[in-house]
Design a protein around this motif. Structure first.
Motif, mmCIF file in Angstrom:
data_model
loop_
_atom_site.group_PDB
_atom_site.id
_atom_site.type_symbol
_atom_site.label_atom_id
_atom_site.label_comp_id
_atom_site.label_asym_id
_atom_site.label_seq_id
_atom_site.Cartn_x
_atom_site.Cartn_y
_atom_site.Cartn_z
ATOM 1 N N THR A 32 -5.806 9.741 -2.351
ATOM 2 C CA THR A 32 -6.474 10.791 -1.902
ATOM 3 C C THR A 32 -5.575 12.058 -2.291
ATOM 4 O O THR A 32 -4.365 12.334 -1.670
ATOM 5 C CB THR A 32 -6.631 10.889 -0.783
ATOM 6 N N SER A 59 -5.820 3.843 -2.890
ATOM 7 C CA SER A 59 -6.883 2.804 -3.011
ATOM 8 C C SER A 59 -6.558 1.831 -4.118
ATOM 9 O O SER A 59 -7.204 0.809 -4.390
ATOM 10 C CB SER A 59 -8.132 3.608 -3.140
ATOM 11 N N SER A 60 -5.622 2.297 -5.146
ATOM 12 C CA SER A 60 -5.149 1.322 -6.313
ATOM 13 C C SER A 60 -3.685 1.453 -6.512
ATOM 14 O O SER A 60 -3.446 2.844 -6.542
ATOM 15 C CB SER A 60 -6.088 1.358 -7.357
ATOM 16 N N THR A 100 -2.727 7.608 1.155
ATOM 17 C CA THR A 100 -3.526 6.540 1.016
ATOM 18 C C THR A 100 -4.299 6.341 -0.213
ATOM 19 O O THR A 100 -5.209 6.438 -0.400
ATOM 20 C CB THR A 100 -4.770 7.050 2.210
ATOM 21 N N LYS A 103 0.921 -1.039 -0.038
ATOM 22 C CA LYS A 103 0.019 -0.057 -0.069
ATOM 23 C C LYS A 103 0.864 1.211 0.118
ATOM 24 O O LYS A 103 1.634 1.452 0.805
ATOM 25 C CB LYS A 103 -0.834 -0.004 1.391
#
Length: 164
Positions: A72, A104-105, A102, A27
């Protein structure tokens, strides 16, 4: 040249920034997108975790990639002058596929270049400063990422200081 700072959270105002969970898959916690006109030199980066017990270390990477994660988006106020409060705004590209936090993909990365790689306990922190003249340089139109992979999710703060 000026120094700039960004973290994996929106600019703090009346409350402390919220740490971000690491999750258990790779991540990206923070991404900086260089524009087509400016490279950057990373002079410092750091990361800390809020784990309560020592467990399997978290894999932490500071890497340059050719593909953006979906993040984000930072706003201009979240990318702050570091050494000179009167410095002009950073030239880094802002947006959900640019500078932000952060993910998300993660996107499909085809090439990376490593600036630092560490195994860090989930109960501690890590800070790296490069010697002057030996900073990690990220070229134009690339992405600098702080990416983690944890065996068990914990919360994290991370930041990068760079010169542009």
């Amino acid at each position: 040249m000026a120094l700039y700072w960004a973290s994996n959270a929106a600019m703090a105002t009346t409350a402390a920034p919220s740490p971000v969970t690491t999750g258990t898959a790779a991540k990206t916690l923070l991404q900086i997108a260089t524009p087509s006109t400016r490279s950057i030199k990373v002079v410092e980066w750091g990361i800390s975790f809020d784990g309560s017990t020592a467990a399997e270390p978290i894999r932490c990477e500071l890497i340059q990639t050719d593909v953006a994660a979906t993040v984000t988006a930072h706003v201009a106020a979240g990318v702050q002058p570091y050494d000179d409060p009167g410095a002009p705004a950073s030239l880094m590209t802002l947006g959900t596929s640019a500078t932000g936090y952060t993910s998300s993909s993660e996107g499909t990365i085809t090439a990376t270049r490593t600036g630092d790689l560490q195994l860090i306990s989930p109960t501690t922190l890590y800070v790296k400063q490069w010697p002057l003249g030996r900073e990690f340089r990220v070229p134009v139109s690339k992405f600098l990422r702080v990416r983690v992979t944890a065996a068990a999710a914990v919360n994290a703060y991370t930041y990068v200081v760079w010169e542009e």
